[in-house]
Design a protein around this motif. Structure first.
Motif, PDB file in Angstrom:
ATOM      1  N   TYR A  47       0.832  -1.078   0.005  1.00  0.00           N
ATOM      2  CA  TYR A  47      -0.054  -0.030   0.024  1.00  0.00           C
ATOM      3  C   TYR A  47       0.767   1.174   0.073  1.00  0.00           C
ATOM      4  N   LYS A  66      -3.569   7.136   2.662  1.00  0.00           N
ATOM      5  CA  LYS A  66      -3.159   5.909   2.493  1.00  0.00           C
ATOM      6  C   LYS A  66      -4.121   5.414   1.353  1.00  0.00           C
ATOM      7  N   VAL A  95      -4.981  -1.734   0.708  1.00  0.00           N
ATOM      8  CA  VAL A  95      -3.922  -2.844   0.472  1.00  0.00           C
ATOM      9  C   VAL A  95      -4.204  -3.726  -0.565  1.00  0.00           C
ATOM     10  N   TYR A 145       4.693   0.616   1.571  1.00  0.00           N
ATOM     11  CA  TYR A 145       5.037  -0.279   2.502  1.00  0.00           C
ATOM     12  C   TYR A 145       4.286  -1.637   2.221  1.00  0.00           C
ATOM     13  N   TRP A 205       2.245  -4.228   4.017  1.00  0.00           N
ATOM     14  CA  TRP A 205       1.279  -4.579   5.147  1.00  0.00           C
ATOM     15  C   TRP A 205       1.479  -5.773   5.916  1.00  0.00           C
ATOM     16  N   GLN A 265      -0.045  -8.210   9.202  1.00  0.00           N
ATOM     17  CA  GLN A 265      -1.237  -8.564  10.153  1.00  0.00           C
ATOM     18  C   GLN A 265      -0.474  -8.302  11.661  1.00  0.00           C
ATOM     19  N   HIS A 321       5.010  -2.644   9.764  1.00  0.00           N
ATOM     20  CA  HIS A 321       5.127  -2.779   8.352  1.00  0.00           C
ATOM     21  C   HIS A 321       6.133  -2.599   7.855  1.00  0.00           C
TER      22      HIS A 321
END
Length: 540
Positions: free
Chosen positions: A284, A298, A301, A331, A333, A335, A339
């Motif tokens: 993203y 942003k 993603v 970046y 991503w 979880q 990141h």
């Protein structure tokens, strides 16, 4: 006989002077007056009441009043600079006065008025002390005590109806206590946009005035009449709360008011490098305009995609297109955990032609150092379409927005409700037992908002704004403000720590529409936090 008498007279005169000087010398030496005593030097607290009353007007304010600071350094500075300040002030006064005089004299059938002499003399003004006020607004308030017993020489020549007359001002005395306010404070030199001057009490003004070479102030009754007239006129114009306003900078330019909109369309990325060990990355894009305090914007993603397409648009408010940059970061991503940064680059706004879209294909870099060999490594590319749209003349802000003026709530605000705006400004003297990486957490009606953390800082400045849309005024509510420190290291010991908290009741915000206060934090030794809150309604 005449000659002999003359010779004896001369000798007698000389002998008489000699004898008189000798007798006078012995009388001066041996017959001292009995009413002359040695001076009595004692501390002020030991002085008699009558003597103290006579001395009080001459004692500097910094001695009598602890609120006033001693400013000997300022007096020394003015004394050294006075010869140059004298010329600069007089030249400026001439430039200001001469156009005004030229515009006004035709109304009174005066042929000419000009300065034959204009100097403020060799004696500079002195400051007996200065009081400085601390407020939570973007301003600086000072109250200096000015005393000036000068020897100026101001001669004005007036010519009318074929006659010429001169007026001379001399022996000027001015005692005044002005309040000087510098506001708003701005990030452009000299760091304030306007000066506001008010008099806190009637000034004392005394001067000599010669008209056609004669002392006009010796006319019975004229001296006191002129003195009181000047006091009253000056007081009517500038006695607090009335002010003299002097603009130093254009406030709109000093505060860098918006001049246009930057439209950014994130199109796609190509040949991104895989950051995950298993499977493709989840990229993203974050976009932020330099010198902008708003959070980054942003994209969505794109999971498991090294050649993602976004086609997403974002708008930014531009304040200085010559110096601002569009910061771009890509970046991966994750979880869990932080990141991973895949690469960065920038777009310089001064490279854009207004109203003309431009497509950039940017190589992703490790950092912005052009000499770093790591930037030669291929990290993929990002394609953007950027257009800068400057405001038209009728769209430009006419004036700087007063921060103390409450704005109206936006459209769609519920009837009877409003918008609660909470601005977290700064904090001082925060201290944690294990770490001090402060951020602020707001809890209001079950909703939680957070500022960004600032690492290793006991005096952080956030300047972040939060908004809560409400159906009714929060007159009986309170907001919980808590300063939290989060460990910057991975570990189970001391991951978070509370640096203090405060509960603020909102009844005052609803009734006053705006408050801006500094609160002492509970469970903190010396910590304080500055919070500004506004209650905006459609009726404001």
């Amino acid at each position: 006989m005449g000659i002999i008498s003359a010779i004896m007279g001369v000798f007698g005169f000389g002998i008489g002077i000699t004898i008189g000087l000798v007798i006078g010398y012995f009388l001066f030496i041996y017959f001292q007056p009995t009413d002359v005593k040695d001076p009595d030097i004692r501390p002020l607290v030991e002085q008699e009441f009558q003597n103290l009353q006579k001395m009080l007007p001459e004692i500097p304010l910094w001695v009598k009043n602890p609120d006033y600071d001693r400013v000997d350094w300022l007096n020394k500075f003015i004394e050294t600079m006075w010869p140059y300040l004298d010329k600069a002030i007089c030249n400026t006064a001439k430039k200001i006065a001469e156009p005004i005089i030229a515009e006004q004299i035709p109304k009174y059938k005066i042929e000419s008025i000009h300065f034959e002499a204009l100097t403020l003399g060799s004696l500079p003004p002195t400051f007996q002390g200065m009081k400085v006020y601390t407020t939570e607004e973007k301003e600086l308030i000072m109250e200096p005590v000015l005393k000036w017993a000068g020897n100026p020489n101001i001669i004005v020549a007036v010519k009318a109806f074929g006659l010429r007359a001169t007026v001379q001002v001399l022996d000027l005395q001015v005692f005044a206590c002005p309040r000087i306010t510098l506001k708003p404070l701005v990030p452009s030199f000299p760091c304030f946009a306007k000066i506001y001057v008010s008099l806190m009490e009637k000034p004392h003004v005394d001067f000599g005035l010669k008209l056609l070479g004669a002392d006009a102030m010796s006319i019975p009754g004229l001296y006191r009449f002129v003195q009181e007239l000047i006091k009253d006129q000056v007081a009517n114009m500038y006695l607090w709360p009335k002010t003299l306003e002097v603009q130093v900078l254009d406030p709109a330019k000093a505060m860098k008011m918006p001049v246009g909109i930057l439209n950014v369309k994130v199109l796609r990325a190509m040949k991104l490098k895989k950051k995950d060990l298993l499977g493709a990355s989840d990229p993203y894009v974050k976009l932020k305009l330099s010198e902008d305090k708003l959070p980054s914007k942003k994209t969505t993603v794109k999971h498991k995609n090294l050649n993602p397409e976004w086609n997403e648009e974002f708008n930014f408010v531009v304040k200085d297109p010559q110096s601002q940059l569009l910061d771009i970061s890509v970046y991966d991503w994750e979880q869990v955990g932080a990141h991973d940064k895949m690469g960065i680059n920038v777009v310089q706004l001064n490279e854009l032609i207004p109203d003309e879209p431009k497509v950039f294909t940017l190589d992703l870099l490790k950092n912005l150092n052009p000499d770093d060999p790591q930037n030669e490594k291929l990290r993929g590319q990002l394609v953007l379409e950027v257009v800068y749209k400057p405001f038209k003349d009728d769209e430009m802000p006419n004036d700087i927005e007063d921060p103390n003026v409450i704005q109206k709530a936006p459209e769609g605000t519920p009837d009877g409700g409003g918008l609660l705006v909470v601005i977290v400004h700064e904090a001082q003297d925060l201290e944690g037992k294990h770490h001090t990486n402060p951020s602020v957490k707001l809890l209001f009606r079950g909703e939680e908002r957070k500022t960004k953390p600032i690492k290793k800082n006991r005096d952080p400045r956030w300047e972040e704004e939060f908004q809560f849309m409400l159906d009714e005024p929060p007159s009986s509510d309170r907001i919980h403000v808590e300063v939290v420190s989060t460990s910057s290291r991975m570990g189970l010991r001391h991951p978070k720590e509370t640096l203090g908290y405060v509960d603020i009741y909102l009844a005052d915000v609803v009734s006053n529409k705006r408050i801006n206060e500094r609160y002492h934090l509970i469970d903190s030794k010396n910590g304080r936090i500055q919070i500004e809150m506004q209650w905006r309604t459609a009726a404001v």
